[in-house]
Design a protein around this motif. Structure first.
Motif, PDB file in Angstrom:
ATOM      1  N   LYS A 166       0.828  -1.731   0.279  1.00 25.30           N
ATOM      2  CA  LYS A 166       0.025  -0.016   0.049  1.00 25.30           C
ATOM      3  C   LYS A 166       0.773   1.566   0.019  1.00 25.30           C
ATOM      4  CE  LYS A 166      -4.163   0.340   2.666  1.00 25.30           C
ATOM      5  NZ  LYS A 166      -4.830   0.552   3.239  1.00 25.30           N
ATOM      6  N   TYR A 167       1.662   1.123  -0.661  1.00 23.97           N
ATOM      7  CA  TYR A 167       2.483   2.889  -1.014  1.00 23.97           C
ATOM      8  C   TYR A 167       3.059   2.748  -2.559  1.00 23.97           C
ATOM      9  CZ  TYR A 167       5.656   5.952   0.130  1.00 23.97           C
ATOM     10  OH  TYR A 167       6.499   7.687   0.021  1.00 23.97           O
ATOM     11  N   ASP A 168       2.247   4.397  -2.663  1.00 24.93           N
ATOM     12  CA  ASP A 168       2.665   4.395  -4.241  1.00 24.93           C
ATOM     13  C   ASP A 168       3.439   5.837  -3.952  1.00 24.93           C
ATOM     14  OD1 ASP A 168       2.543   6.419  -6.406  1.00 24.93           O
ATOM     15  OD2 ASP A 168      -0.104   5.716  -7.097  1.00 24.93           O
ATOM     16  N   GLU A 169       4.721   5.730  -4.448  1.00 24.43           N
ATOM     17  CA  GLU A 169       5.965   6.883  -4.038  1.00 24.43           C
ATOM     18  C   GLU A 169       5.392   7.887  -4.919  1.00 24.43           C
ATOM     19  OE1 GLU A 169      10.026   7.330  -5.424  1.00 24.43           O
ATOM     20  OE2 GLU A 169       9.579   5.890  -5.220  1.00 24.43           O
ATOM     21  N   LYS A 170       4.769   7.820  -5.929  1.00 33.79           N
ATOM     22  CA  LYS A 170       4.278   8.860  -7.075  1.00 33.79           C
ATOM     23  C   LYS A 170       3.340  10.026  -6.697  1.00 33.79           C
ATOM     24  CE  LYS A 170       3.046  10.958 -11.729  1.00 33.79           C
ATOM     25  NZ  LYS A 170       2.249  11.672 -10.497  1.00 33.79           N
ATOM     26  N   LYS A 171       2.371   8.942  -5.953  1.00 28.25           N
ATOM     27  CA  LYS A 171       1.536   9.963  -4.798  1.00 28.25           C
ATOM     28  C   LYS A 171       2.112  10.613  -3.776  1.00 28.25           C
ATOM     29  CE  LYS A 171      -3.131   9.112  -3.052  1.00 28.25           C
ATOM     30  NZ  LYS A 171      -4.292   7.281  -2.737  1.00 28.25           N
ATOM     31  N   GLU A 172       2.436   9.992  -2.956  1.00 30.05           N
ATOM     32  CA  GLU A 172       2.977  10.498  -2.210  1.00 30.05           C
ATOM     33  C   GLU A 172       4.033  12.222  -2.036  1.00 30.05           C
ATOM     34  OE1 GLU A 172       2.964  11.134   1.586  1.00 30.05           O
ATOM     35  OE2 GLU A 172       4.151   8.936   2.089  1.00 30.05           O
ATOM     36  N   LEU A 173       5.141  11.484  -3.017  1.00 27.64           N
ATOM     37  CA  LEU A 173       5.345  13.250  -4.052  1.00 27.64           C
ATOM     38  C   LEU A 173       4.874  13.751  -4.320  1.00 27.64           C
ATOM     39  CD1 LEU A 173       8.232  11.171  -6.123  1.00 27.64           C
ATOM     40  CD2 LEU A 173       9.167  12.713  -3.401  1.00 27.64           C
ATOM     41  N   ASP A 174       4.066  14.288  -4.880  1.00 26.47           N
ATOM     42  CA  ASP A 174       2.702  14.881  -5.554  1.00 26.47           C
ATOM     43  C   ASP A 174       1.810  15.167  -4.558  1.00 26.47           C
ATOM     44  OD1 ASP A 174       3.928  14.123  -7.476  1.00 26.47           O
ATOM     45  OD2 ASP A 174       1.782  13.079  -8.329  1.00 26.47           O
ATOM     46  N   SER A 175       1.378  14.128  -2.590  1.00 31.02           N
ATOM     47  CA  SER A 175       0.660  14.988  -2.122  1.00 31.02           C
ATOM     48  C   SER A 175       1.427  15.415  -1.365  1.00 31.02           C
ATOM     49  CB  SER A 175       0.432  13.711  -1.336  1.00 31.02           C
ATOM     50  OG  SER A 175      -0.101  14.009  -0.264  1.00 31.02           O
ATOM     51  N   MET A 176       2.979  16.118  -0.909  1.00 33.64           N
ATOM     52  CA  MET A 176       3.936  16.721  -0.377  1.00 33.64           C
ATOM     53  C   MET A 176       4.044  17.695  -0.813  1.00 33.64           C
ATOM     54  SD  MET A 176       4.471  15.790   2.871  1.00 33.64           S
ATOM     55  CE  MET A 176       3.949  13.710   3.849  1.00 33.64           C
ATOM     56  N   ASN A 177       4.018  17.678  -1.870  1.00 33.10           N
ATOM     57  CA  ASN A 177       4.675  18.912  -2.775  1.00 33.10           C
ATOM     58  C   ASN A 177       3.357  19.451  -3.089  1.00 33.10           C
ATOM     59  OD1 ASN A 177       7.500  18.759  -2.923  1.00 33.10           O
ATOM     60  ND2 ASN A 177       7.314  16.999  -4.994  1.00 33.10           N
ATOM     61  N   GLY A 178       2.467  19.161  -3.125  1.00 31.89           N
ATOM     62  CA  GLY A 178       0.502  20.016  -3.217  1.00 31.89           C
ATOM     63  C   GLY A 178       0.882  20.470  -2.072  1.00 31.89           C
ATOM     64  N   ALA A 179       0.902  19.712  -1.091  1.00 30.41           N
ATOM     65  CA  ALA A 179       0.641  20.792   0.310  1.00 30.41           C
ATOM     66  C   ALA A 179       1.180  22.228   0.657  1.00 30.41           C
ATOM     67  CB  ALA A 179       1.192  19.718   1.601  1.00 30.41           C
ATOM     68  N   LEU A 180       3.034  21.426  -0.010  1.00 30.73           N
ATOM     69  CA  LEU A 180       3.862  22.953   0.332  1.00 30.73           C
ATOM     70  C   LEU A 180       3.605  24.117  -0.803  1.00 30.73           C
ATOM     71  CD1 LEU A 180       7.276  20.674   0.263  1.00 30.73           C
ATOM     72  CD2 LEU A 180       6.700  21.903   2.321  1.00 30.73           C
ATOM     73  N   ALA A 181       2.995  23.638  -1.723  1.00 32.36           N
ATOM     74  CA  ALA A 181       2.526  24.389  -3.064  1.00 32.36           C
ATOM     75  C   ALA A 181       1.323  25.294  -2.337  1.00 32.36           C
ATOM     76  CB  ALA A 181       2.346  24.091  -4.037  1.00 32.36           C
ATOM     77  N   LEU A 182       0.784  24.922  -1.229  1.00 26.34           N
ATOM     78  CA  LEU A 182      -0.515  26.173  -0.352  1.00 26.34           C
ATOM     79  C   LEU A 182       0.103  27.175   0.124  1.00 26.34           C
ATOM     80  CD1 LEU A 182      -2.469  23.268   0.969  1.00 26.34           C
ATOM     81  CD2 LEU A 182      -2.547  23.862  -1.461  1.00 26.34           C
ATOM     82  N   ARG A 183       1.390  27.112  -0.291  1.00 21.90           N
ATOM     83  CA  ARG A 183       1.219  27.750   1.115  1.00 21.90           C
ATOM     84  C   ARG A 183       1.849  30.076   0.911  1.00 21.90           C
ATOM     85  NH1 ARG A 183       6.199  27.045   1.222  1.00 21.90           N
ATOM     86  NH2 ARG A 183       8.357  28.887   0.564  1.00 21.90           N
TER      87      ARG A 183
END
Length: 332
Positions: A3-20
């Motif tokens: 249950k691990y999707d590396e791309k999904k994790e990367l996109d999720s984290m970077n997307g959250a940072l982009a909310l700044r």
């Protein structure tokens, strides 16, 4: 890796940072207008995230900031919440009953300003908040970004720009590498503890809220396993007397200023317990992140490790973490 999707994790984290920029735009307006204090209001998991935000701020800032449990507000109120208070909330559904009722009461009674981080903007809370930022998951990161901006604007966080430059460049990739490094460990911990009759989780500092949440919202609510969370500073004032050779105990040792409190528990446990697990963020490299910021990021490292453990506990017990017996299934 289960249950691990590396791309999904990367996109999720970077997307959250982009909310700044969105977060900063709103926080900057509130700072310019003026506010009296900051209230982090929640229940369950969001209450836990609020604990972490308050611990994060109180060490660095003189801003008056406090936690408010939504259900308790409905019966007790809080005179510190006024029209000049900034209230910060988070919700996946935007419809959590107690939070909806608390915000409604606050708006009727005093009219405080509400910033809402919601997965679903078109929701009851979305209609009640003054400003909504809609993005799934990463609740703690969103809370910390808001807190950091508040402190930056009062001159209490001079490293703000340098820290977020490192975050933008390295954070998401580092979290993926932590997950990979922790995967085998996660399997081992799950195999050891997936059938515990009782499990004690011990944590401190900016990890305490997540320790509380992991025991209640994950181990109990999602795995249906009995557990208890204990603050490291309180462990020696009661809990140690019920620990014996076979008691299951996990201690989270982070790198913030309260690390010595958890280290004390970790050093003591081998004297009385043979069934303990120590999870120390120092065991996980974070390339590109300055040493002085590692404590800030300890909760995210722990969350990633816990996610690997949870994935294997779920599999071993053949119990999907998404099912509930009672929560939102019965009237209460």
């Amino acid at each position: 890796m289960r249950k691990y999707d590396e791309k999904k994790e990367l996109d999720s984290m970077n997307g959250a940072l982009a909310l700044r920029p969105q977060i900063n735009e709103f926080i900057d307006k509130i700072h310019s207008r003026g506010y009296s204090n900051v209230c982090w209001l929640g229940i369950g998991g969001t209450y836990a995230s609020s604990m972490q935000a308050v611990v994060h701020m109180k060490e660095k800032s003189a801003i008056e900031t406090f936690i408010q449990h939504a259900a308790e507000y409905l019966v007790t109120g809080n005179k510190r919440i006024t029209k000049d208070t900034l209230i910060i909330i988070s919700s996946v559904t935007g419809s959590t009953q107690e939070v909806v009722e608390a915000i409604n009461k606050i708006q009727q009674d005093v009219g405080a300003t509400v910033l809402a981080f919601l997965d679903k903007a078109d929701s009851p809370l979305g209609k009640m908040a003054h400003h909504v930022i809609s993005y799934p998951m990463n609740e703690q990161l969103k809370f910390f970004m808001a807190a950091d901006r508040l402190m930056y604007l009062t001159g209490e966080y001079p490293d703000y720009d340098e820290f977020y430059q490192q975050m933008d460049q390295h954070f998401a990739k580092n979290i993926v590498e932590v997950a990979k490094k922790a995967d085998t460990f996660g399997q081992e911990v799950a195999l050891k503890h997936h059938n515990d009759a009782m499990h004690y989780f011990v944590g401190a500092g900016n990890q305490w809220g997540a320790t509380y949440s992991h025991a209640m919202c994950y181990w109990e609510e999602q795995h249906w396993l009995r557990s208890k969370s204990i603050e490291s500073a309180e462990f020696f004032h009661g809990t140690l007397e019920v620990i014996d050779r076979d008691t299951a105990v996990t201690v989270y040792v982070g790198e913030d200023s309260q690390r010595p409190l958890s280290e004390r528990v970790a050093k003591f446990l081998p004297q009385i317990c043979g069934n303990y697990t120590i999870i120390d963020t120092k065991d996980y490299p974070l390339p590109g992140i300055s040493e002085k910021y590692r404590g800030h990021l300890s909760p995210f490292v722990f969350r990633t490790i816990n996610n690997r453990i949870d994935a294997y506990v779920e599999h071993l017990n053949r119990h999907p973490m998404t099912i509930r017996r009672y929560y939102r299934c019965l009237d209460y």
